[in-house]
Design an enzyme around this catalytic site. Structure first.
Site, PDB file in Angstrom:
ATOM      1  N   HIS A  76      62.094  74.812  56.128  1.00  0.00           N
ATOM      2  CA  HIS A  76      61.765  73.168  56.209  1.00  0.00           C
ATOM      3  C   HIS A  76      62.150  72.772  57.672  1.00  0.00           C
ATOM      4  O   HIS A  76      62.718  73.281  58.358  1.00  0.00           O
ATOM      5  CB  HIS A  76      62.744  72.392  55.231  1.00  0.00           C
ATOM      6  CG  HIS A  76      62.941  71.336  55.223  1.00  0.00           C
ATOM      7  ND1 HIS A  76      61.753  70.407  54.523  1.00  0.00           N
ATOM      8  CD2 HIS A  76      63.708  70.178  55.506  1.00  0.00           C
ATOM      9  CE1 HIS A  76      61.832  69.069  54.724  1.00  0.00           C
ATOM     10  NE2 HIS A  76      63.027  69.041  55.192  1.00  0.00           N
TER      11      HIS A  76
ATOM     12  N   CYS B  36      56.169  69.415  55.793  1.00  0.00           N
ATOM     13  CA  CYS B  36      57.428  68.731  56.728  1.00  0.00           C
ATOM     14  C   CYS B  36      57.081  69.001  58.147  1.00  0.00           C
ATOM     15  O   CYS B  36      57.571  68.416  58.868  1.00  0.00           O
ATOM     16  CB  CYS B  36      58.760  69.414  56.321  1.00  0.00           C
ATOM     17  SG  CYS B  36      58.703  71.234  56.014  1.00  0.00           S
TER      18      CYS B  36
END
Length: 981
Positions: free
Chosen positions: A829, A455
């Site tokens: 994330h 990510c």
């Protein structure tokens, strides 16, 4: 006596009178009778037993038969012989068919009086064969229940030897055909009761002969793993079988199945899918345990494709069972395992998000112990998954709102659950097995597949892609074959812009752009990756002089660059800025300075109670030549002050100056006010924007700093004293000094990185500073303009100084924000908010073309949220409030685009010319053909996926009648992913 009985039964008397007369006949049973009289009584009573028109007549036949058989057993043994029984089972009795359950009731009654006779062994052997034959003929649940009663009373009728295995296997096949075709409650309950009795025959056999269990289960697996549609789909009644398998055999059974090379993946997928369907079978024990054990066994042999497909195909069905208390316990266990083990992608969890608030509301209204227990488990499960798959604020808000009154598990508990349930490996290529991918986003944007903690790369790529000037320049580069990384970026941008796929996978770009010290599969710092990527692109172009000439020619031909900028790399043109570091000796007033280029500014968060009144600029004076090197400058005392990263570290000659100090604050336009969390009733209905930020917004507070505070802190003077004294070459000694950084050339795209990670000496780990930082929509940055440049710029917007310098205020518009969700740099994330710059949309908004205030119209340009493969619409309000709603989600990297002003009209003209050029000129021919070919391939894949999904859905059994519920469940569309190798 038989004639008397006949006369009584056909007489017009009431049943009470008839019953009294029958009792007299029964009382005469002990009297001596010859063989013919006994046979006559047996025939009359048998006829009434089997063919009686009413329950009364059938009961009379049974009672008379039992009375005379008890007192005349020898005659009854002769009457109830093998031929008679065989004829009943093969032909029936008169109009009564052979499959009538009344026949088995009659045989069961007759066996009571011959069980101990010498002929019973032959009769029981006959019944063993007949029972097996009947089971092979696929009897219904009612007949099987009667056979079950017979076998429970007379185990001698159970097939023996090798026939026991055959009997169990055939019984399983018979149960697989059971169907309840009635919607009446009493019929449904009777069906369930008969199924339970039928499967109970297996329990009796397995209890006495454990060796039969494994062959029986193998047959069961063959049944549920075989393809079938419509009526050929095995009945969920098979769920009643599994509850009788001893749990101590579970490991051996699962091991045999998962290691059997004769069982294909398709068979295993079908079998597990049908076992999941069994969760709808009420009041059956251990189904959830067997499903979870089999899925764990499949994970042990690394057949993750099966688990992924089962989870994506069945997760919504399992979730729907939580609405029904009768099957809730097993469903919640399987749901928890599926979600907590499926940790390589949030797709399975996200399929359930629209239904979660409705379920929570339903369970709350239920007010039962089962409902309350499910709520607690569900809340724990959802918080675990939001922690694991953080970074989806737009779709998590409604769910968290529904959960606000439920307990929240501790972080240690969450990590424990996530750790103990995950599959042994969570490979990055598992996503390629998912056949149920989302359709193209309504936004028209294309997502990026997460290749296993990538990510950090995906968010950076999307931020660069949404930097439209940079994207256009990359897409229309020609003759860049020698620039391997730039060529891969061009291909990636082209597919992001023109692919019809919902997602593409940047496998080759990851391989080419990943820093050598990064471990693939581990979470990395997106800022570190961005700096490395820009540096690589810059160095690649810089080291290839031929390509630079070609690119320069292209730029000049398009009217993009002038002669002064020829030779600069694309990275320098788009992201390169310049700054000057000045150090003034407080003893001799000598000023040493050095100019550096930068591609981003690393901004530290000011310590608590730091007063920020503005940035202090040292004015230049007479120059001297002096160099600042490692030996002449010691570490500074300002926390987290880091040197900016840049693609070029070239140093300029240093000069000596006299100085004076003045304040030039960084300005902010359009900073939105902080709003209350969504839990509060004080949440504002709309965000109010001000033309110029208030004092609190400009300089921040202890609770919430702003980006302007951080820039002011970056530009503020730093005193070098004590252990940090500066070595002045003029004084030839360590002296107190003042250090100041000035921006001398603003980049086209200003990248700001917040230094949120610091090293904690207590834990010896990098910790995250999660302070909320407000983000201005429009930013004004003071840039020093040299005396040589002042003649080219209108003096109206500059602040000329006696020393020959001035300060220009450059306006920047926010383009994108990369958010880090998590508690440390090693986990969490990344996702990206971004908006597109099209033409002069920002300038038009800022001039109030719609009649609205400049800051309000600017915020109206469409924002998007890029979260790996998911792209959705968003807003500036969501960008500003994300940390308020989700404290672990904090802005980390921001992209600002410089707004052309009338002082830099040539730049504005260049950008417009570039946009016109990019709008007309097509992609390179080869790249355009690749995209067209892949789009055609994607359409073909969609057709195949549609056929696959249609076949899969038709093969799956619908909800049983006792769980039917009028609910509008949505269906997921098929999609596809392009994998670049």
């Amino acid at each position: 006596m038989d004639r008397i009985l006949d006369a009584v039964m056909v007489s017009p008397h009431s049943e009470a009178v008839k019953h009294g007369m029958v009792q007299r006949v029964i009382e005469s049973a002990p009297q001596p009778l010859d063989s013919a009289q006994c046979w006559a009584m047996y025939e009359v009573s048998t006829k009434l037993f089997l063919l009686g028109d009413s329950e009364f007549e059938r009961d009379v036949g049974r009672e008379v038969l039992e009375a005379f058989a008890q007192h005349h057993s020898q005659e009854f043994e002769q009457f109830f012989n093998m031929k008679f029984v065989l004829n009943l089972l093969h032909v029936g009795y008169g109009p009564l068919g052979k499959r009538s359950h009344q026949i088995f009731h009659y045989i069961q009654t007759g066996l009571r009086f011959v069980a101990d006779s010498p002929s019973s062994l032959d009769l029981f052997h006959l019944l063993q064969i007949e029972v097996l034959r009947i089971v092979c003929e696929r009897p219904g649940p009612k007949l099987c229940a009667r056979v079950s009663k017979l076998l429970s009373l007379y185990p001698q009728c159970v097939p023996s030897g090798n026939l026991q295995t055959v009997f169990c296997q055939q019984l399983i096949l018979s149960i697989s055909h059971f169907q309840c075709k009635s919607d009446r409650d009493d019929e449904i309950l009777k069906f369930l009761e008969n199924v339970t009795k039928a499967s109970g025959m297996l329990q009796g056999v397995w209890r006495n002969n454990v060796a039969v269990i494994l062959p029986s289960l193998k047959e069961l697996f063959i049944v549920i793993s075989s393809p079938g549609e419509g009526d050929s789909v095995p009945s969920n009644a098979l769920a009643s079988v599994v509850q009788y398998v001893p749990l101590e055999l579970m490991d051996a059974v699962v091991r045999n199945l998962t290691n059997d090379k004769n069982i294909s993946d398709a068979q295993m997928l079908t079998a597990i899918s049908r076992m999941v369907d069994w969760l709808s079978w009420p009041l059956t024990r251990n189904i959830d345990k067997w499903i979870i054990a089999l899925m764990k066994g499949v994970a042990t042999v690394n057949k993750f494709r099966i688990l992924i497909e089962v989870t994506l195909m069945k997760i919504e069905q399992v979730f729907s069972k939580l609405f029904y208390p009768v099957v809730r316990e097993g469903a919640v266990s399987v749901l928890s395992y599926m979600l907590l083990s499926f940790q390589q992608s949030p797709e399975a969890f996200h399929l359930l998000l629209p239904q979660i608030p409705q379920l929570i509301s339903s369970l709350t209204r239920e007010e039962s112990g089962s409902g309350r227990g499910c709520l607690v488990q569900l809340s724990q499960l959802i918080h675990c998954l939001i922690f694991r798959f953080s970074g989806f604020p737009d779709i998590y808000e409604p769910v968290l709102g529904a959960l606000k009154d439920l307990p929240v598990p501790s972080e240690n508990r969450i990590k424990q659950l996530l750790g103990q349930n995950a599959w042994a490996t969570q490979k990055s290529d598992l996503a390629s097995y998912c056949h149920r991918l989302p359709a193209k986003s309504d936004t028209g944007k294309t997502g990026l597949v997460n290749l296993g903690n990538t990510c950090y790369m995906n968010s950076v790529i999307q931020a660069l892609f949404m930097a439209s000037d940079f994207r256009h320049r990359v897409l229309h580069l020609t003759q860049c074959d020698a620039l391997s990384l730039m060529m891969k970026l061009q291909s990636l941008f082209a597919f992001l812009e023109r692919s019809q796929r919902p997602t593409i996978s940047p496998v080759s770009f990851l391989t080419a752009s990943c820093p050598p010290w990064f471990n693939l599969g581990d979470q990395q710092d997106c800022s570190e990756y961005l700096k490395y990527l820009l540096d690589r692109l810059h160095e690649e172009e810089k080291t290839n002089s031929n390509t630079i000439q070609n690119l320069s020619c292209l730029s000049i031909a398009g009217g993009i660059e002038n002669s002064e900028s020829t030779g600069r790399t694309l990275i320098q043109k788009m992201f390169g800025g310049k700054m000057v570091t000045r150090i003034r000796c407080l003893c001799c007033e000598n000023i040493s300075w050095r100019e550096e280029v930068f591609t981003d500014l690393s901004l530290a968060l000011p310590p608590p109670r730091t007063s920020l009144s503005g940035s202090f600029i040292i004015d230049p004076a007479q120059p001297v030549v002096e160099e600042i090197g490692p030996s002449s400058q010691r570490p500074t005392s300002k926390p987290q002050r880091q040197a900016p990263q840049s693609p070029s570290k070239d140093k300029k000659p240093l000069k000596q100056e006299e100085s004076s100090v003045r304040v030039v604050p960084v300005e902010t336009i359009g900073s939105i006010e902080q709003v209350m969390p969504y839990y509060s009733d004080e949440y504002p209905k709309s965000n109010s924007m001000s033309a110029v930020a208030s004092e609190e917004q400009t300089h921040g507070t202890e609770a919430c700093r702003s980006i302007t505070d951080l820039i002011n802190y970056f530009l503020s003077p730093e005193m070098l004293t004590g252990e940090n004294k500066y070595h002045c070459q003029k004084c030839s000694a360590l002296r107190d000094a003042e250090k100041v950084v000035e921006v001398t050339e603003g980049p086209h795209y200003l990248i700001l990185t917040l230094l949120r990670f610091s090293f904690d000496l207590g834990t010896m780990r990098r910790r995250k500073i999660s302070d909320n930082v407000s983000i201005p929509l429009v930013l004004k940055l003071p840039v020093r303009v040299s005396s040589r440049e002042q003649g080219c710029i209108s003096a109206g917007n500059l602040e000329p100084k006696p020393g020959g310098s001035a300060y220009e205020s450059l306006t920047y518009d926010l383009c994108s924000v990369v958010v880090h969700s998590g508690v440390s740099s090693e986990s969490g994330h990344y996702y990206c908010y971004a908006r597109e710059y099209v033409g002069s949309v920002f300038e038009k908004h800022s001039r109030g073309s719609t009649g609205a205030p400049a800051d309000q119209t600017t915020s109206e340009s469409q924002w998007f949220l890029f979260n790996d493969n998911r792209v959705s619409y968003s807003s500036f309000e969501s960008v500003s409030n994300v940390t308020i709603y989700f404290p672990k989600d904090t802005a980390y990297v921001m992209f600002y685009r410089k707004r052309p002003s009338h002082q830099t009209e040539s730049e504005s003209e260049c950008i417009s010319a570039a946009e016109n050029l990019y709008g007309e000129e097509p992609l390179p021919k080869q790249l355009s053909e690749e995209i067209s070919k892949d789009n055609m391939m994607y359409l073909q894949e969609q057709e195949r996926a549609a056929r696959y999904n249609a076949a899969s859905s038709s093969a799956m059994a619908g909800s049983p009648v006792w769980l039917r519920r009028q609910r509008g469940d949505g269906e997921a569309d098929g999609g596809g992913t392009l994998w670049f190798y």
